[in-house]
Design an enzyme around this catalytic site. Structure first.
Site, PDB file in Angstrom:
ATOM      1  N   ASP A   1       0.853  -1.193   0.000  1.00  0.00           N
ATOM      2  CA  ASP A   1       0.000   0.000   0.000  1.00  0.00           C
ATOM      3  C   ASP A   1       0.890   1.245   0.000  1.00  0.00           C
ATOM      4  O   ASP A   1       1.769   1.386   0.839  1.00  0.00           O
ATOM      5  CB  ASP A   1      -0.891  -0.013   1.247  1.00  0.00           C
ATOM      6  CG  ASP A   1      -1.947   1.079   1.194  1.00  0.00           C
ATOM      7  OD1 ASP A   1      -3.136   0.743   1.148  1.00  0.00           O
ATOM      8  OD2 ASP A   1      -1.586   2.265   1.196  1.00  0.00           O
TER       9      ASP A   1
ATOM     10  N   ASP B   1      -3.474   2.288  -5.545  1.00  0.00           N
ATOM     11  CA  ASP B   1      -2.257   2.287  -4.719  1.00  0.00           C
ATOM     12  C   ASP B   1      -2.102   1.062  -3.831  1.00  0.00           C
ATOM     13  O   ASP B   1      -1.222   1.012  -2.998  1.00  0.00           O
ATOM     14  CB  ASP B   1      -2.206   3.564  -3.866  1.00  0.00           C
ATOM     15  CG  ASP B   1      -2.852   3.399  -2.512  1.00  0.00           C
ATOM     16  OD1 ASP B   1      -3.943   2.798  -2.449  1.00  0.00           O
ATOM     17  OD2 ASP B   1      -2.254   3.852  -1.531  1.00  0.00           O
ATOM     18  N   GLU B   2      -2.983   0.082  -4.004  1.00  0.00           N
ATOM     19  CA  GLU B   2      -2.982  -1.028  -3.055  1.00  0.00           C
ATOM     20  C   GLU B   2      -3.218  -2.346  -3.774  1.00  0.00           C
ATOM     21  O   GLU B   2      -4.032  -2.406  -4.699  1.00  0.00           O
ATOM     22  CB  GLU B   2      -4.124  -0.763  -2.061  1.00  0.00           C
ATOM     23  CG  GLU B   2      -4.320  -1.833  -1.036  1.00  0.00           C
ATOM     24  CD  GLU B   2      -5.617  -1.637  -0.233  1.00  0.00           C
ATOM     25  OE1 GLU B   2      -6.231  -0.550  -0.296  1.00  0.00           O
ATOM     26  OE2 GLU B   2      -6.005  -2.602   0.426  1.00  0.00           O
TER      27      GLU B   2
HETATM   28  N1  DCP Z   1      -8.702   8.068  -1.711  1.00  0.00           N
HETATM   29  C1  DCP Z   1      -9.786   8.890  -2.001  1.00  0.00           C
HETATM   30  N2  DCP Z   1     -10.853   8.954  -1.135  1.00  0.00           N
HETATM   31  C2  DCP Z   1     -10.855   8.219   0.016  1.00  0.00           C
HETATM   32  C3  DCP Z   1      -9.768   7.379   0.315  1.00  0.00           C
HETATM   33  C4  DCP Z   1      -8.699   7.330  -0.587  1.00  0.00           C
HETATM   34  O1  DCP Z   1      -9.782   9.562  -3.032  1.00  0.00           O
HETATM   35  N3  DCP Z   1     -11.894   8.306   0.853  1.00  0.00           N
HETATM   36  C5  DCP Z   1      -7.551   8.047  -2.637  1.00  0.00           C
HETATM   37  C6  DCP Z   1      -6.482   9.017  -2.192  1.00  0.00           C
HETATM   38  C7  DCP Z   1      -5.408   8.173  -1.618  1.00  0.00           C
HETATM   39  C8  DCP Z   1      -5.558   6.857  -2.364  1.00  0.00           C
HETATM   40  O2  DCP Z   1      -6.948   6.773  -2.681  1.00  0.00           O
HETATM   41  O3  DCP Z   1      -4.118   8.749  -1.772  1.00  0.00           O
HETATM   42  C9  DCP Z   1      -5.126   5.657  -1.572  1.00  0.00           C
HETATM   43  O4  DCP Z   1      -5.910   5.490  -0.402  1.00  0.00           O
HETATM   44  P1  DCP Z   1      -5.303   4.987   0.954  1.00  0.00           P
HETATM   45  O5  DCP Z   1      -6.439   4.662   1.841  1.00  0.00           O
HETATM   46  O6  DCP Z   1      -4.269   3.939   0.728  1.00  0.00           O
HETATM   47  O7  DCP Z   1      -4.610   6.291   1.580  1.00  0.00           O
HETATM   48  P2  DCP Z   1      -3.199   6.926   1.292  1.00  0.00           P
HETATM   49  O8  DCP Z   1      -2.376   6.103   0.366  1.00  0.00           O
HETATM   50  O9  DCP Z   1      -3.404   8.333   0.862  1.00  0.00           O
HETATM   51  O10 DCP Z   1      -2.536   6.979   2.730  1.00  0.00           O
HETATM   52  P3  DCP Z   1      -1.915   5.766   3.588  1.00  0.00           P
HETATM   53  O11 DCP Z   1      -0.476   6.099   3.754  1.00  0.00           O
HETATM   54  O12 DCP Z   1      -2.660   5.791   4.879  1.00  0.00           O
HETATM   55  O13 DCP Z   1      -2.145   4.499   2.814  1.00  0.00           O
HETATM   56 MG    MG Z   2      -2.187   4.055   0.654  1.00  0.00          MG
END
Ligand code: DCP
Ligand code: MG
Length: 388
Positions: free
Chosen positions: A4, A99-100
């Site tokens: 992730d 991203d995951e």
């Molecule tokens: N995303 C979005 N709306 C949400 C959750 C996520 O648009 N409610 C998008 C933005 C994030 C991406 O998806 O950058 C990936 O989600 P993640 O939950 O993996 O969050 P992040 O990668 O941003 O942070 P982390 O370091 O906690 O994984």
């Molecule tokens: Mg993430």
């Protein structure tokens, strides 16, 4: 293995603009606009900002943050490169989102010198080739791998080798740590005094009484039993995109134009993954926050014009009040095409296929904006004018 990316959208922006390094960065909308936080940098998280929170609330918590709109093309491009790196190590990859993803390494782990080595190689390559950090978890099951990747975020690595290890790790944690326990389920169980994983062991009969089969699943997960397989993308349930407007929209031509662009993006997305969709769902949120969805299931499709045609048919049937959000999602996905082509259609279809194929390859090579249908150009012009 579960991988992730860290603060994904925000990290891409920071990578491309050194001035943003170390700053609280919020991706979603500008403080003067309405919208929600897509994500934010870890610096912004210290102020309590998080995904899905309204921009208004984020601004209240973090008035000195830097606010930006998302640049989805950029994230998709980064995501493609990341997925390509994963693909080197196994062909059993389940892409959960941009991203995951889960990687089933059972068949290839020995070939590459062990799971730990693969994890470090993947982290290194993503850092060097894409300029981003990620967190990697290794587990004996999907849930353990995912928990492991969350354990040392950001830029983390962790391994959960056995059910015993998992149980010891989570026994005193909130039940939300378990796969399948969302906010609603957690609240329900909390109201019966079931708060930690330990409470689930103690009151497993009660959990099953309250939640039935779902409860049985949760008790299994709490014990570290998780036999779910890594299922490559074609088995994902749906793929979609949506758009929240700055002001409520009553102009249906404007909505249609937005559908054209969304259909175009989705089409490229599923073609790249080699999949077809049988169901198109239109999602609408009206200005009064009432939400509706309308679906149509037909032949398997992956062309933009077919996705648009169905979405547009659905749009034509809904009540016409002011609209705040519009979205399309595709489901009933499969990796093979199944449709009836009439004899007269064959010639037309062949040409359409050839054209689509060439356009798809150009987009893959030079980017999604490298070639466009005239109708998409028209729509973009109209929408740009509207925005001004
Ligand atoms: N995303 C979005 N709306 C949400 C959750 C996520 O648009 N409610 C998008 C933005 C994030 C991406 O998806 O950058 C990936 O989600 P993640 O939950 O993996 O969050 P992040 O990668 O941003 O942070 P982390 O370091 O906690 O994984
Ligand atoms: Mg993430």
């Amino acid at each position: 293995m579960h991988v992730d990316m860290d603060a994904f959208y925000a990290a891409v922006e920071v990578r491309d603009n050194p001035k943003l390094v170390g700053k609280p960065l919020i991706i979603g909308a500008l403080p003067s606009e309405r919208g929600v936080v897509a994500t934010c940098s870890y610096e912004a998280r210290k102020f309590g900002v998080h995904s899905a929170m309204s921009i208004k609330e984020a601004y209240r918590l973090c008035p000195n943050g830097i606010y930006m709109h998302p640049n989805s093309h950029k994230y998709k491009e980064a995501s493609d490169k990341i997925h390509e790196i994963w693909d080197v190590y196994t062909d059993l990859v389940e892409y959960v989102s941009l991203d995951e993803g889960y990687l089933d390494l059972a068949g290839s782990v020995n070939l590459f010198g062990g799971a730990k080595k693969i994890a470090h190689e993947i982290k290194e390559r993503i850092k060097n080739e894409v300029g981003l950090t990620c967190s990697v978890g290794i587990g004996y099951s999907k849930m353990s791998a995912k928990l492991a990747s969350e354990e040392k975020k950001p830029n983390g690595f962790f391994e959960i080798p056995s059910a015993e290890f998992l149980k010891n790790l989570i026994i005193n944690r909130d039940i939300r740590v378990l796969h399948g326990v969302g906010k609603k389920t957690a609240n329900e169980l909390h109201s019966f005094g079931i708060k930690t994983v330990h409470d689930i062991y103690d009151k497993s009969e009660l959990v099953i009484d309250i939640l039935g089969n779902n409860g049985r699943q949760i008790v299994e997960f709490a014990k570290g039993i998780d036999n779910r397989k890594v299922t490559p993308f074609a088995d994902a349930k749906s793929i979609g995109t949506e758009q929240t407007f700055q002001k409520d929209i009553t102009n249906f031509q404007f909505l249609k134009d937005n559908l054209v662009l969304m259909a175009n993006d989705l089409s490229f997305d599923i073609q790249r993954k080699g999949i077809f969709a049988q169901t198109v769902t239109l999602k609408i949120t009206y200005a009064d926050m009432k939400q509706i969805t309308r679906s149509k299931t037909g032949e398997t499709i992956n062309y933009a014009e077919d996705i648009f045609k169905t979405a547009n048919e659905l749009l034509n049937k809904i009540e016409r009040h002011a609209i705040r959000l519009i979205g399309i999602s595709l489901s009933n996905l499969s990796s093979s095409e199944c449709r009836q082509i009439t004899f007269e259609d064959t010639y037309k279809t062949e040409n359409k296929e050839k054209l689509n194929d060439v356009m798809f390859k150009l987009k893959q090579k030079y980017g999604v904006d490298s070639i466009k249908n005239a109708n998409v150009l028209d729509v973009q012009k109209r929408l740009n004018k509207e925005e001004k």
